[in-house]
Design a protein around this motif. Structure first.
Motif, mmCIF file in Angstrom:
data_model
loop_
_atom_site.group_PDB
_atom_site.id
_atom_site.type_symbol
_atom_site.label_atom_id
_atom_site.label_comp_id
_atom_site.label_asym_id
_atom_site.label_seq_id
_atom_site.Cartn_x
_atom_site.Cartn_y
_atom_site.Cartn_z
ATOM 1 N N ASP A 1 -40.756 35.298 22.639
ATOM 2 C CA ASP A 1 -41.637 34.111 22.250
ATOM 3 C C ASP A 1 -42.350 34.864 21.062
ATOM 4 O O ASP A 1 -42.775 35.742 21.237
ATOM 5 N N THR A 2 -42.318 34.080 20.104
ATOM 6 C CA THR A 2 -42.770 34.614 18.600
ATOM 7 C C THR A 2 -44.112 33.737 18.421
ATOM 8 O O THR A 2 -44.495 33.950 17.148
ATOM 9 N N SER A 3 -44.549 32.984 19.284
ATOM 10 C CA SER A 3 -45.625 31.768 18.829
ATOM 11 C C SER A 3 -46.825 32.467 18.644
ATOM 12 O O SER A 3 -47.657 31.981 17.925
ATOM 13 N N GLU A 4 -47.004 33.695 19.259
ATOM 14 C CA GLU A 4 -48.381 34.514 18.713
ATOM 15 C C GLU A 4 -48.208 35.560 17.851
ATOM 16 O O GLU A 4 -49.406 36.283 17.650
ATOM 17 N N ASP B 1 -40.457 29.619 17.186
ATOM 18 C CA ASP B 1 -39.413 29.752 17.777
ATOM 19 C C ASP B 1 -39.231 30.685 18.736
ATOM 20 O O ASP B 1 -39.485 31.873 18.641
ATOM 21 N N ARG B 2 -38.400 30.345 19.903
ATOM 22 C CA ARG B 2 -37.950 31.506 20.709
ATOM 23 C C ARG B 2 -36.527 32.177 20.446
ATOM 24 O O ARG B 2 -35.586 31.269 20.273
ATOM 25 N N GLN C 1 -42.915 41.814 26.301
ATOM 26 C CA GLN C 1 -41.918 41.078 26.604
ATOM 27 C C GLN C 1 -40.553 41.534 27.076
ATOM 28 O O GLN C 1 -39.634 40.872 27.677
#
Length: 192
Positions: free
Chosen positions: A176-179, A164-165, A51
């Motif tokens: 992006d921390t969703s994964e 959360d971003r 990222q």
């Protein structure tokens, strides 16, 4: 430990060759050895790397850092600095060149990542320190380093849950921390 002892330890550390698969850091005069990281840990580092725009930022994994006036040579999971600030060669990267360091908490590194390295990176005037914690499923972004030595710290702290971003304004991105993966079955700790 006295200043003479710490310099001796630093000299010893520079010549020390750890066994294969063992990661070694010098933290305030203490040699810390760790086994290789977990797959969850490595995948989080990889996700963060993907990222951060490569054209503008140098993104270095397991780079030794030189911190002036510290008997420390930490080896963060990820170091980010402007490409034009990158030295041509050398084992130790001066801390004042670094924009962001990232540590992913492991089952055995909780105290080092949240307390010891927080103070060391602040003493080294590293602009931002990101702790990614797959045990507690959150990220802690520390900015605005102040102070010297053991009393150094960060004045600002932002804590966000996985999913959360996370605004990394110093890099001009939202992370992006969703994964991000987690460590199942590990007892929670009491740090931020």
């Amino acid at each position: 430990m006295t200043a003479v002892d710490e310099r001796g330890m630093t000299r010893f550390f520079e010549e020390f060759e750890p066994p294969e698969g063992v990661r070694v850091e010098l933290l305030r005069g203490e040699i810390v050895m760790m086994a290789g990281p977990d797959l969850v840990h490595n995948m989080i580092v990889e996700d963060v790397l993907d990222q951060i725009p490569r054209k503008q930022w140098a993104r270095l994994q397991t780079q030794d850092i030189d911190i002036v006036d510290e008997a420390s040579e930490p080896v963060p999971d990820l170091v980010v600095l402007k490409r034009e600030a990158m030295p041509g060669a050398g084992r130790l990267l001066p801390s004042e060149l670094i924009t962001l360091v990232v540590e992913v908490v492991s089952k055995t590194s909780v105290v080092r990542d949240y307390l010891v390295k927080r103070s060391i990176y602040a003493a080294g005037k590293v602009l931002a320190y990101l702790v990614i914690d797959p045990i507690m499923e959150h990220c802690v972004l520390l900015t605005m380093p102040v102070g010297e030595g053991d009393a150094a710290d960060y004045k600002a702290q932002l804590k966000l849950d996985f999913g959360d971003r996370l605004p990394l304004d110093m890099l001009g991105i939202g992370l992006d921390t969703s994964e991000f993966g987690t460590f199942p079955g590990v007892r929670p700790h009491r740090f931020p």
